[in-house]
Write a protein that holds these residues in place. Sequence first.
Motif, PDB file in Angstrom:
ATOM      1  N   MET A   1       0.835  -1.201   0.000  1.00 26.33           N
ATOM      2  CA  MET A   1       0.000   0.000   0.000  1.00 26.33           C
ATOM      3  C   MET A   1       0.867   1.247   0.000  1.00 26.33           C
ATOM      4  N   VAL A   2       1.911   1.235   0.833  1.00 27.62           N
ATOM      5  CA  VAL A   2       2.785   2.409   0.938  1.00 27.62           C
ATOM      6  C   VAL A   2       3.520   2.656  -0.369  1.00 27.62           C
ATOM      7  N   GLU A   3       3.987   1.573  -1.010  1.00 25.41           N
ATOM      8  CA  GLU A   3       4.728   1.723  -2.268  1.00 25.41           C
ATOM      9  C   GLU A   3       3.827   2.170  -3.421  1.00 25.41           C
ATOM     10  N   ALA A   4       2.616   1.666  -3.454  1.00 30.33           N
ATOM     11  CA  ALA A   4       1.768   1.875  -4.617  1.00 30.33           C
ATOM     12  C   ALA A   4       0.972   3.178  -4.586  1.00 30.33           C
ATOM     13  N   THR A   5       0.603   3.659  -3.406  1.00 32.51           N
ATOM     14  CA  THR A   5      -0.287   4.824  -3.306  1.00 32.51           C
ATOM     15  C   THR A   5       0.255   6.072  -4.005  1.00 32.51           C
ATOM     16  N   PRO A   6       1.546   6.425  -3.854  1.00 33.71           N
ATOM     17  CA  PRO A   6       2.037   7.625  -4.560  1.00 33.71           C
ATOM     18  C   PRO A   6       1.864   7.540  -6.069  1.00 33.71           C
ATOM     19  N   PHE A   7       2.057   6.359  -6.650  1.00 35.78           N
ATOM     20  CA  PHE A   7       1.900   6.215  -8.099  1.00 35.78           C
ATOM     21  C   PHE A   7       0.431   6.291  -8.502  1.00 35.78           C
ATOM     22  N   LEU A   8      -0.441   5.768  -7.654  1.00 29.76           N
ATOM     23  CA  LEU A   8      -1.868   5.879  -7.930  1.00 29.76           C
ATOM     24  C   LEU A   8      -2.294   7.340  -7.926  1.00 29.76           C
ATOM     25  N   LEU A   9      -1.828   8.089  -6.949  1.00 30.71           N
ATOM     26  CA  LEU A   9      -2.158   9.515  -6.862  1.00 30.71           C
ATOM     27  C   LEU A   9      -1.618  10.268  -8.066  1.00 30.71           C
ATOM     28  N   LEU A  10      -0.378   9.983  -8.447  1.00 28.68           N
ATOM     29  CA  LEU A  10       0.220  10.640  -9.611  1.00 28.68           C
ATOM     30  C   LEU A  10      -0.571  10.312 -10.869  1.00 28.68           C
ATOM     31  N   GLY A  11      -0.977   9.058 -11.013  1.00 27.69           N
ATOM     32  CA  GLY A  11      -1.714   8.653 -12.199  1.00 27.69           C
ATOM     33  C   GLY A  11      -3.043   9.360 -12.346  1.00 27.69           C
ATOM     34  N   VAL A  12      -3.818   9.466 -11.252  1.00 23.40           N
ATOM     35  CA  VAL A  12      -5.130  10.105 -11.357  1.00 23.40           C
ATOM     36  C   VAL A  12      -4.998  11.610 -11.565  1.00 23.40           C
ATOM     37  N   VAL A  13      -3.958  12.223 -11.014  1.00 21.17           N
ATOM     38  CA  VAL A  13      -3.754  13.659 -11.222  1.00 21.17           C
ATOM     39  C   VAL A  13      -3.404  13.943 -12.684  1.00 21.17           C
ATOM     40  N   VAL A  14      -2.467  13.156 -13.235  1.00 17.97           N
ATOM     41  CA  VAL A  14      -2.103  13.332 -14.641  1.00 17.97           C
ATOM     42  C   VAL A  14      -3.315  13.094 -15.538  1.00 17.97           C
ATOM     43  N   SER A  15      -4.088  12.052 -15.235  1.00 14.51           N
ATOM     44  CA  SER A  15      -5.283  11.751 -16.013  1.00 14.51           C
ATOM     45  C   SER A  15      -6.261  12.918 -15.988  1.00 14.51           C
ATOM     46  N   ALA A  16      -6.497  13.486 -14.815  1.00 18.21           N
ATOM     47  CA  ALA A  16      -7.442  14.594 -14.683  1.00 18.21           C
ATOM     48  C   ALA A  16      -6.955  15.837 -15.430  1.00 18.21           C
ATOM     49  N   ILE A  17      -5.661  16.138 -15.339  1.00 18.67           N
ATOM     50  CA  ILE A  17      -5.109  17.305 -16.028  1.00 18.67           C
ATOM     51  C   ILE A  17      -5.273  17.170 -17.541  1.00 18.67           C
ATOM     52  N   VAL A  18      -4.977  15.972 -18.068  1.00 16.48           N
ATOM     53  CA  VAL A  18      -5.097  15.749 -19.506  1.00 16.48           C
ATOM     54  C   VAL A  18      -6.540  15.908 -19.957  1.00 16.48           C
ATOM     55  N   HIS A  19      -7.481  15.373 -19.180  1.00 14.90           N
ATOM     56  CA  HIS A  19      -8.890  15.440 -19.565  1.00 14.90           C
ATOM     57  C   HIS A  19      -9.415  16.872 -19.583  1.00 14.90           C
ATOM     58  N   VAL A  20      -8.942  17.680 -18.674  1.00 14.15           N
ATOM     59  CA  VAL A  20      -9.472  19.033 -18.566  1.00 14.15           C
ATOM     60  C   VAL A  20      -8.782  19.988 -19.536  1.00 14.15           C
ATOM     61  N   PHE A  21      -7.484  19.841 -19.726  1.00 17.39           N
ATOM     62  CA  PHE A  21      -6.721  20.839 -20.476  1.00 17.39           C
ATOM     63  C   PHE A  21      -6.391  20.445 -21.915  1.00 17.39           C
ATOM     64  N   VAL A  22      -6.533  19.165 -22.275  1.00 16.39           N
ATOM     65  CA  VAL A  22      -6.137  18.722 -23.614  1.00 16.39           C
ATOM     66  C   VAL A  22      -7.376  18.314 -24.394  1.00 16.39           C
ATOM     67  N   SER A  23      -7.494  18.833 -25.602  1.00 15.70           N
ATOM     68  CA  SER A  23      -8.628  18.521 -26.464  1.00 15.70           C
ATOM     69  C   SER A  23      -8.367  17.232 -27.228  1.00 15.70           C
ATOM     70  N   GLU A  24      -9.366  16.340 -27.260  1.00 19.26           N
ATOM     71  CA  GLU A  24      -9.245  15.110 -28.048  1.00 19.26           C
ATOM     72  C   GLU A  24      -9.079  15.418 -29.528  1.00 19.26           C
ATOM     73  N   ASP A  25      -9.779  16.436 -30.001  1.00 23.16           N
ATOM     74  CA  ASP A  25      -9.683  16.797 -31.416  1.00 23.16           C
ATOM     75  C   ASP A  25      -8.257  17.193 -31.790  1.00 23.16           C
ATOM     76  N   ALA A  26      -7.579  17.879 -30.890  1.00 24.00           N
ATOM     77  CA  ALA A  26      -6.192  18.276 -31.165  1.00 24.00           C
ATOM     78  C   ALA A  26      -5.292  17.056 -31.272  1.00 24.00           C
ATOM     79  N   LEU A  27      -5.512  16.061 -30.404  1.00 24.23           N
ATOM     80  CA  LEU A  27      -4.686  14.855 -30.447  1.00 24.23           C
ATOM     81  C   LEU A  27      -4.990  14.011 -31.684  1.00 24.23           C
ATOM     82  N   LEU A  28      -6.247  14.035 -32.132  1.00 23.17           N
ATOM     83  CA  LEU A  28      -6.640  13.230 -33.283  1.00 23.17           C
ATOM     84  C   LEU A  28      -5.986  13.687 -34.584  1.00 23.17           C
ATOM     85  N   ARG A  29      -5.503  14.931 -34.609  1.00 16.59           N
ATOM     86  CA  ARG A  29      -4.831  15.414 -35.813  1.00 16.59           C
ATOM     87  C   ARG A  29      -3.577  14.617 -36.132  1.00 16.59           C
TER      88      ARG A  29
END
Length: 297
Positions: A1-29
Amino acid sequence: MVEATPFLLLGVVVSAIVHVFVSEDALLRFVPKNPILSIVPAMGVGMLMPVCECGNVAVARRFLAKGVPVSTCIAFLLASPILNPVALFATATAFRYYPSMVWLRGGLAFLVAASVGLLIGRSGKGEQLLAAGIADGHAHHHSHHHAHPFETPTGAWRALLRRSGQVSNQAGSEFIMMMQVLVVGASIAAATQVLIPRSAITDLGTGIVLAIVAMMSLAFVLSICSTVDAFFALSYSNIFPIPALLAFLVFGPMISMKSVGMMLTAFRPRVVAALVAVTIELVFLAALLLNLKGQIL
């Protein structure tokens, strides 16, 4: 739990930032319309969009609606949970004494996802593969609120604060959801290490076929997040051979009870059945070949 939790937190933060700030249409180009040429760019997009399995299905569905080939969408769906940098970084940290696990996991995920995508994509057109009557709004969708062009510094700050709030809310909800899965996975790993007789587990690890089947079955049932599953596999590293651990790390993020349920909301049952069957065969055969290739593993 101690080893894995920081990576889980990092993963969900990166995921949330990408969803809010990056447009799918821009990536599809960056994704060509050719079914073969689009595989690599689509997986590159997947590396930039580390989202949960529910989000992967929704994103793949929207990509398909925008004209991305079926083969590419399936390859993206299977590979993106493994190829995102956070998952690979977590794998490198967990298996720091066996650094080859990172490129073995990433390479095998790429080959299996591309092969499954190309095979399934040849079976029909997009509309023939989608679930009948599927709604455009997925039950677990992530809304993109892209701000209008900033006209004043005050408006820019307000927009930034609003989107930061969206990042915080989404990251928080996903973190709580995935922490529940992590707790269950860690508990199962600990229970099997302590409660099950050591000889029973060791017997499974002695035969490569049984070892691969056991770890793939465990991966299907647990549905652990790809960001932290390397730490779960690490707890069995002194029992099961590397090919069996690799099968767990590749198969689990691609096919699990949770992901199959989500796929059925987007694709026809026959397509999901074929996708699952081909993925099982390819991962199993690849693990066997790695074991035969050289007992160097």
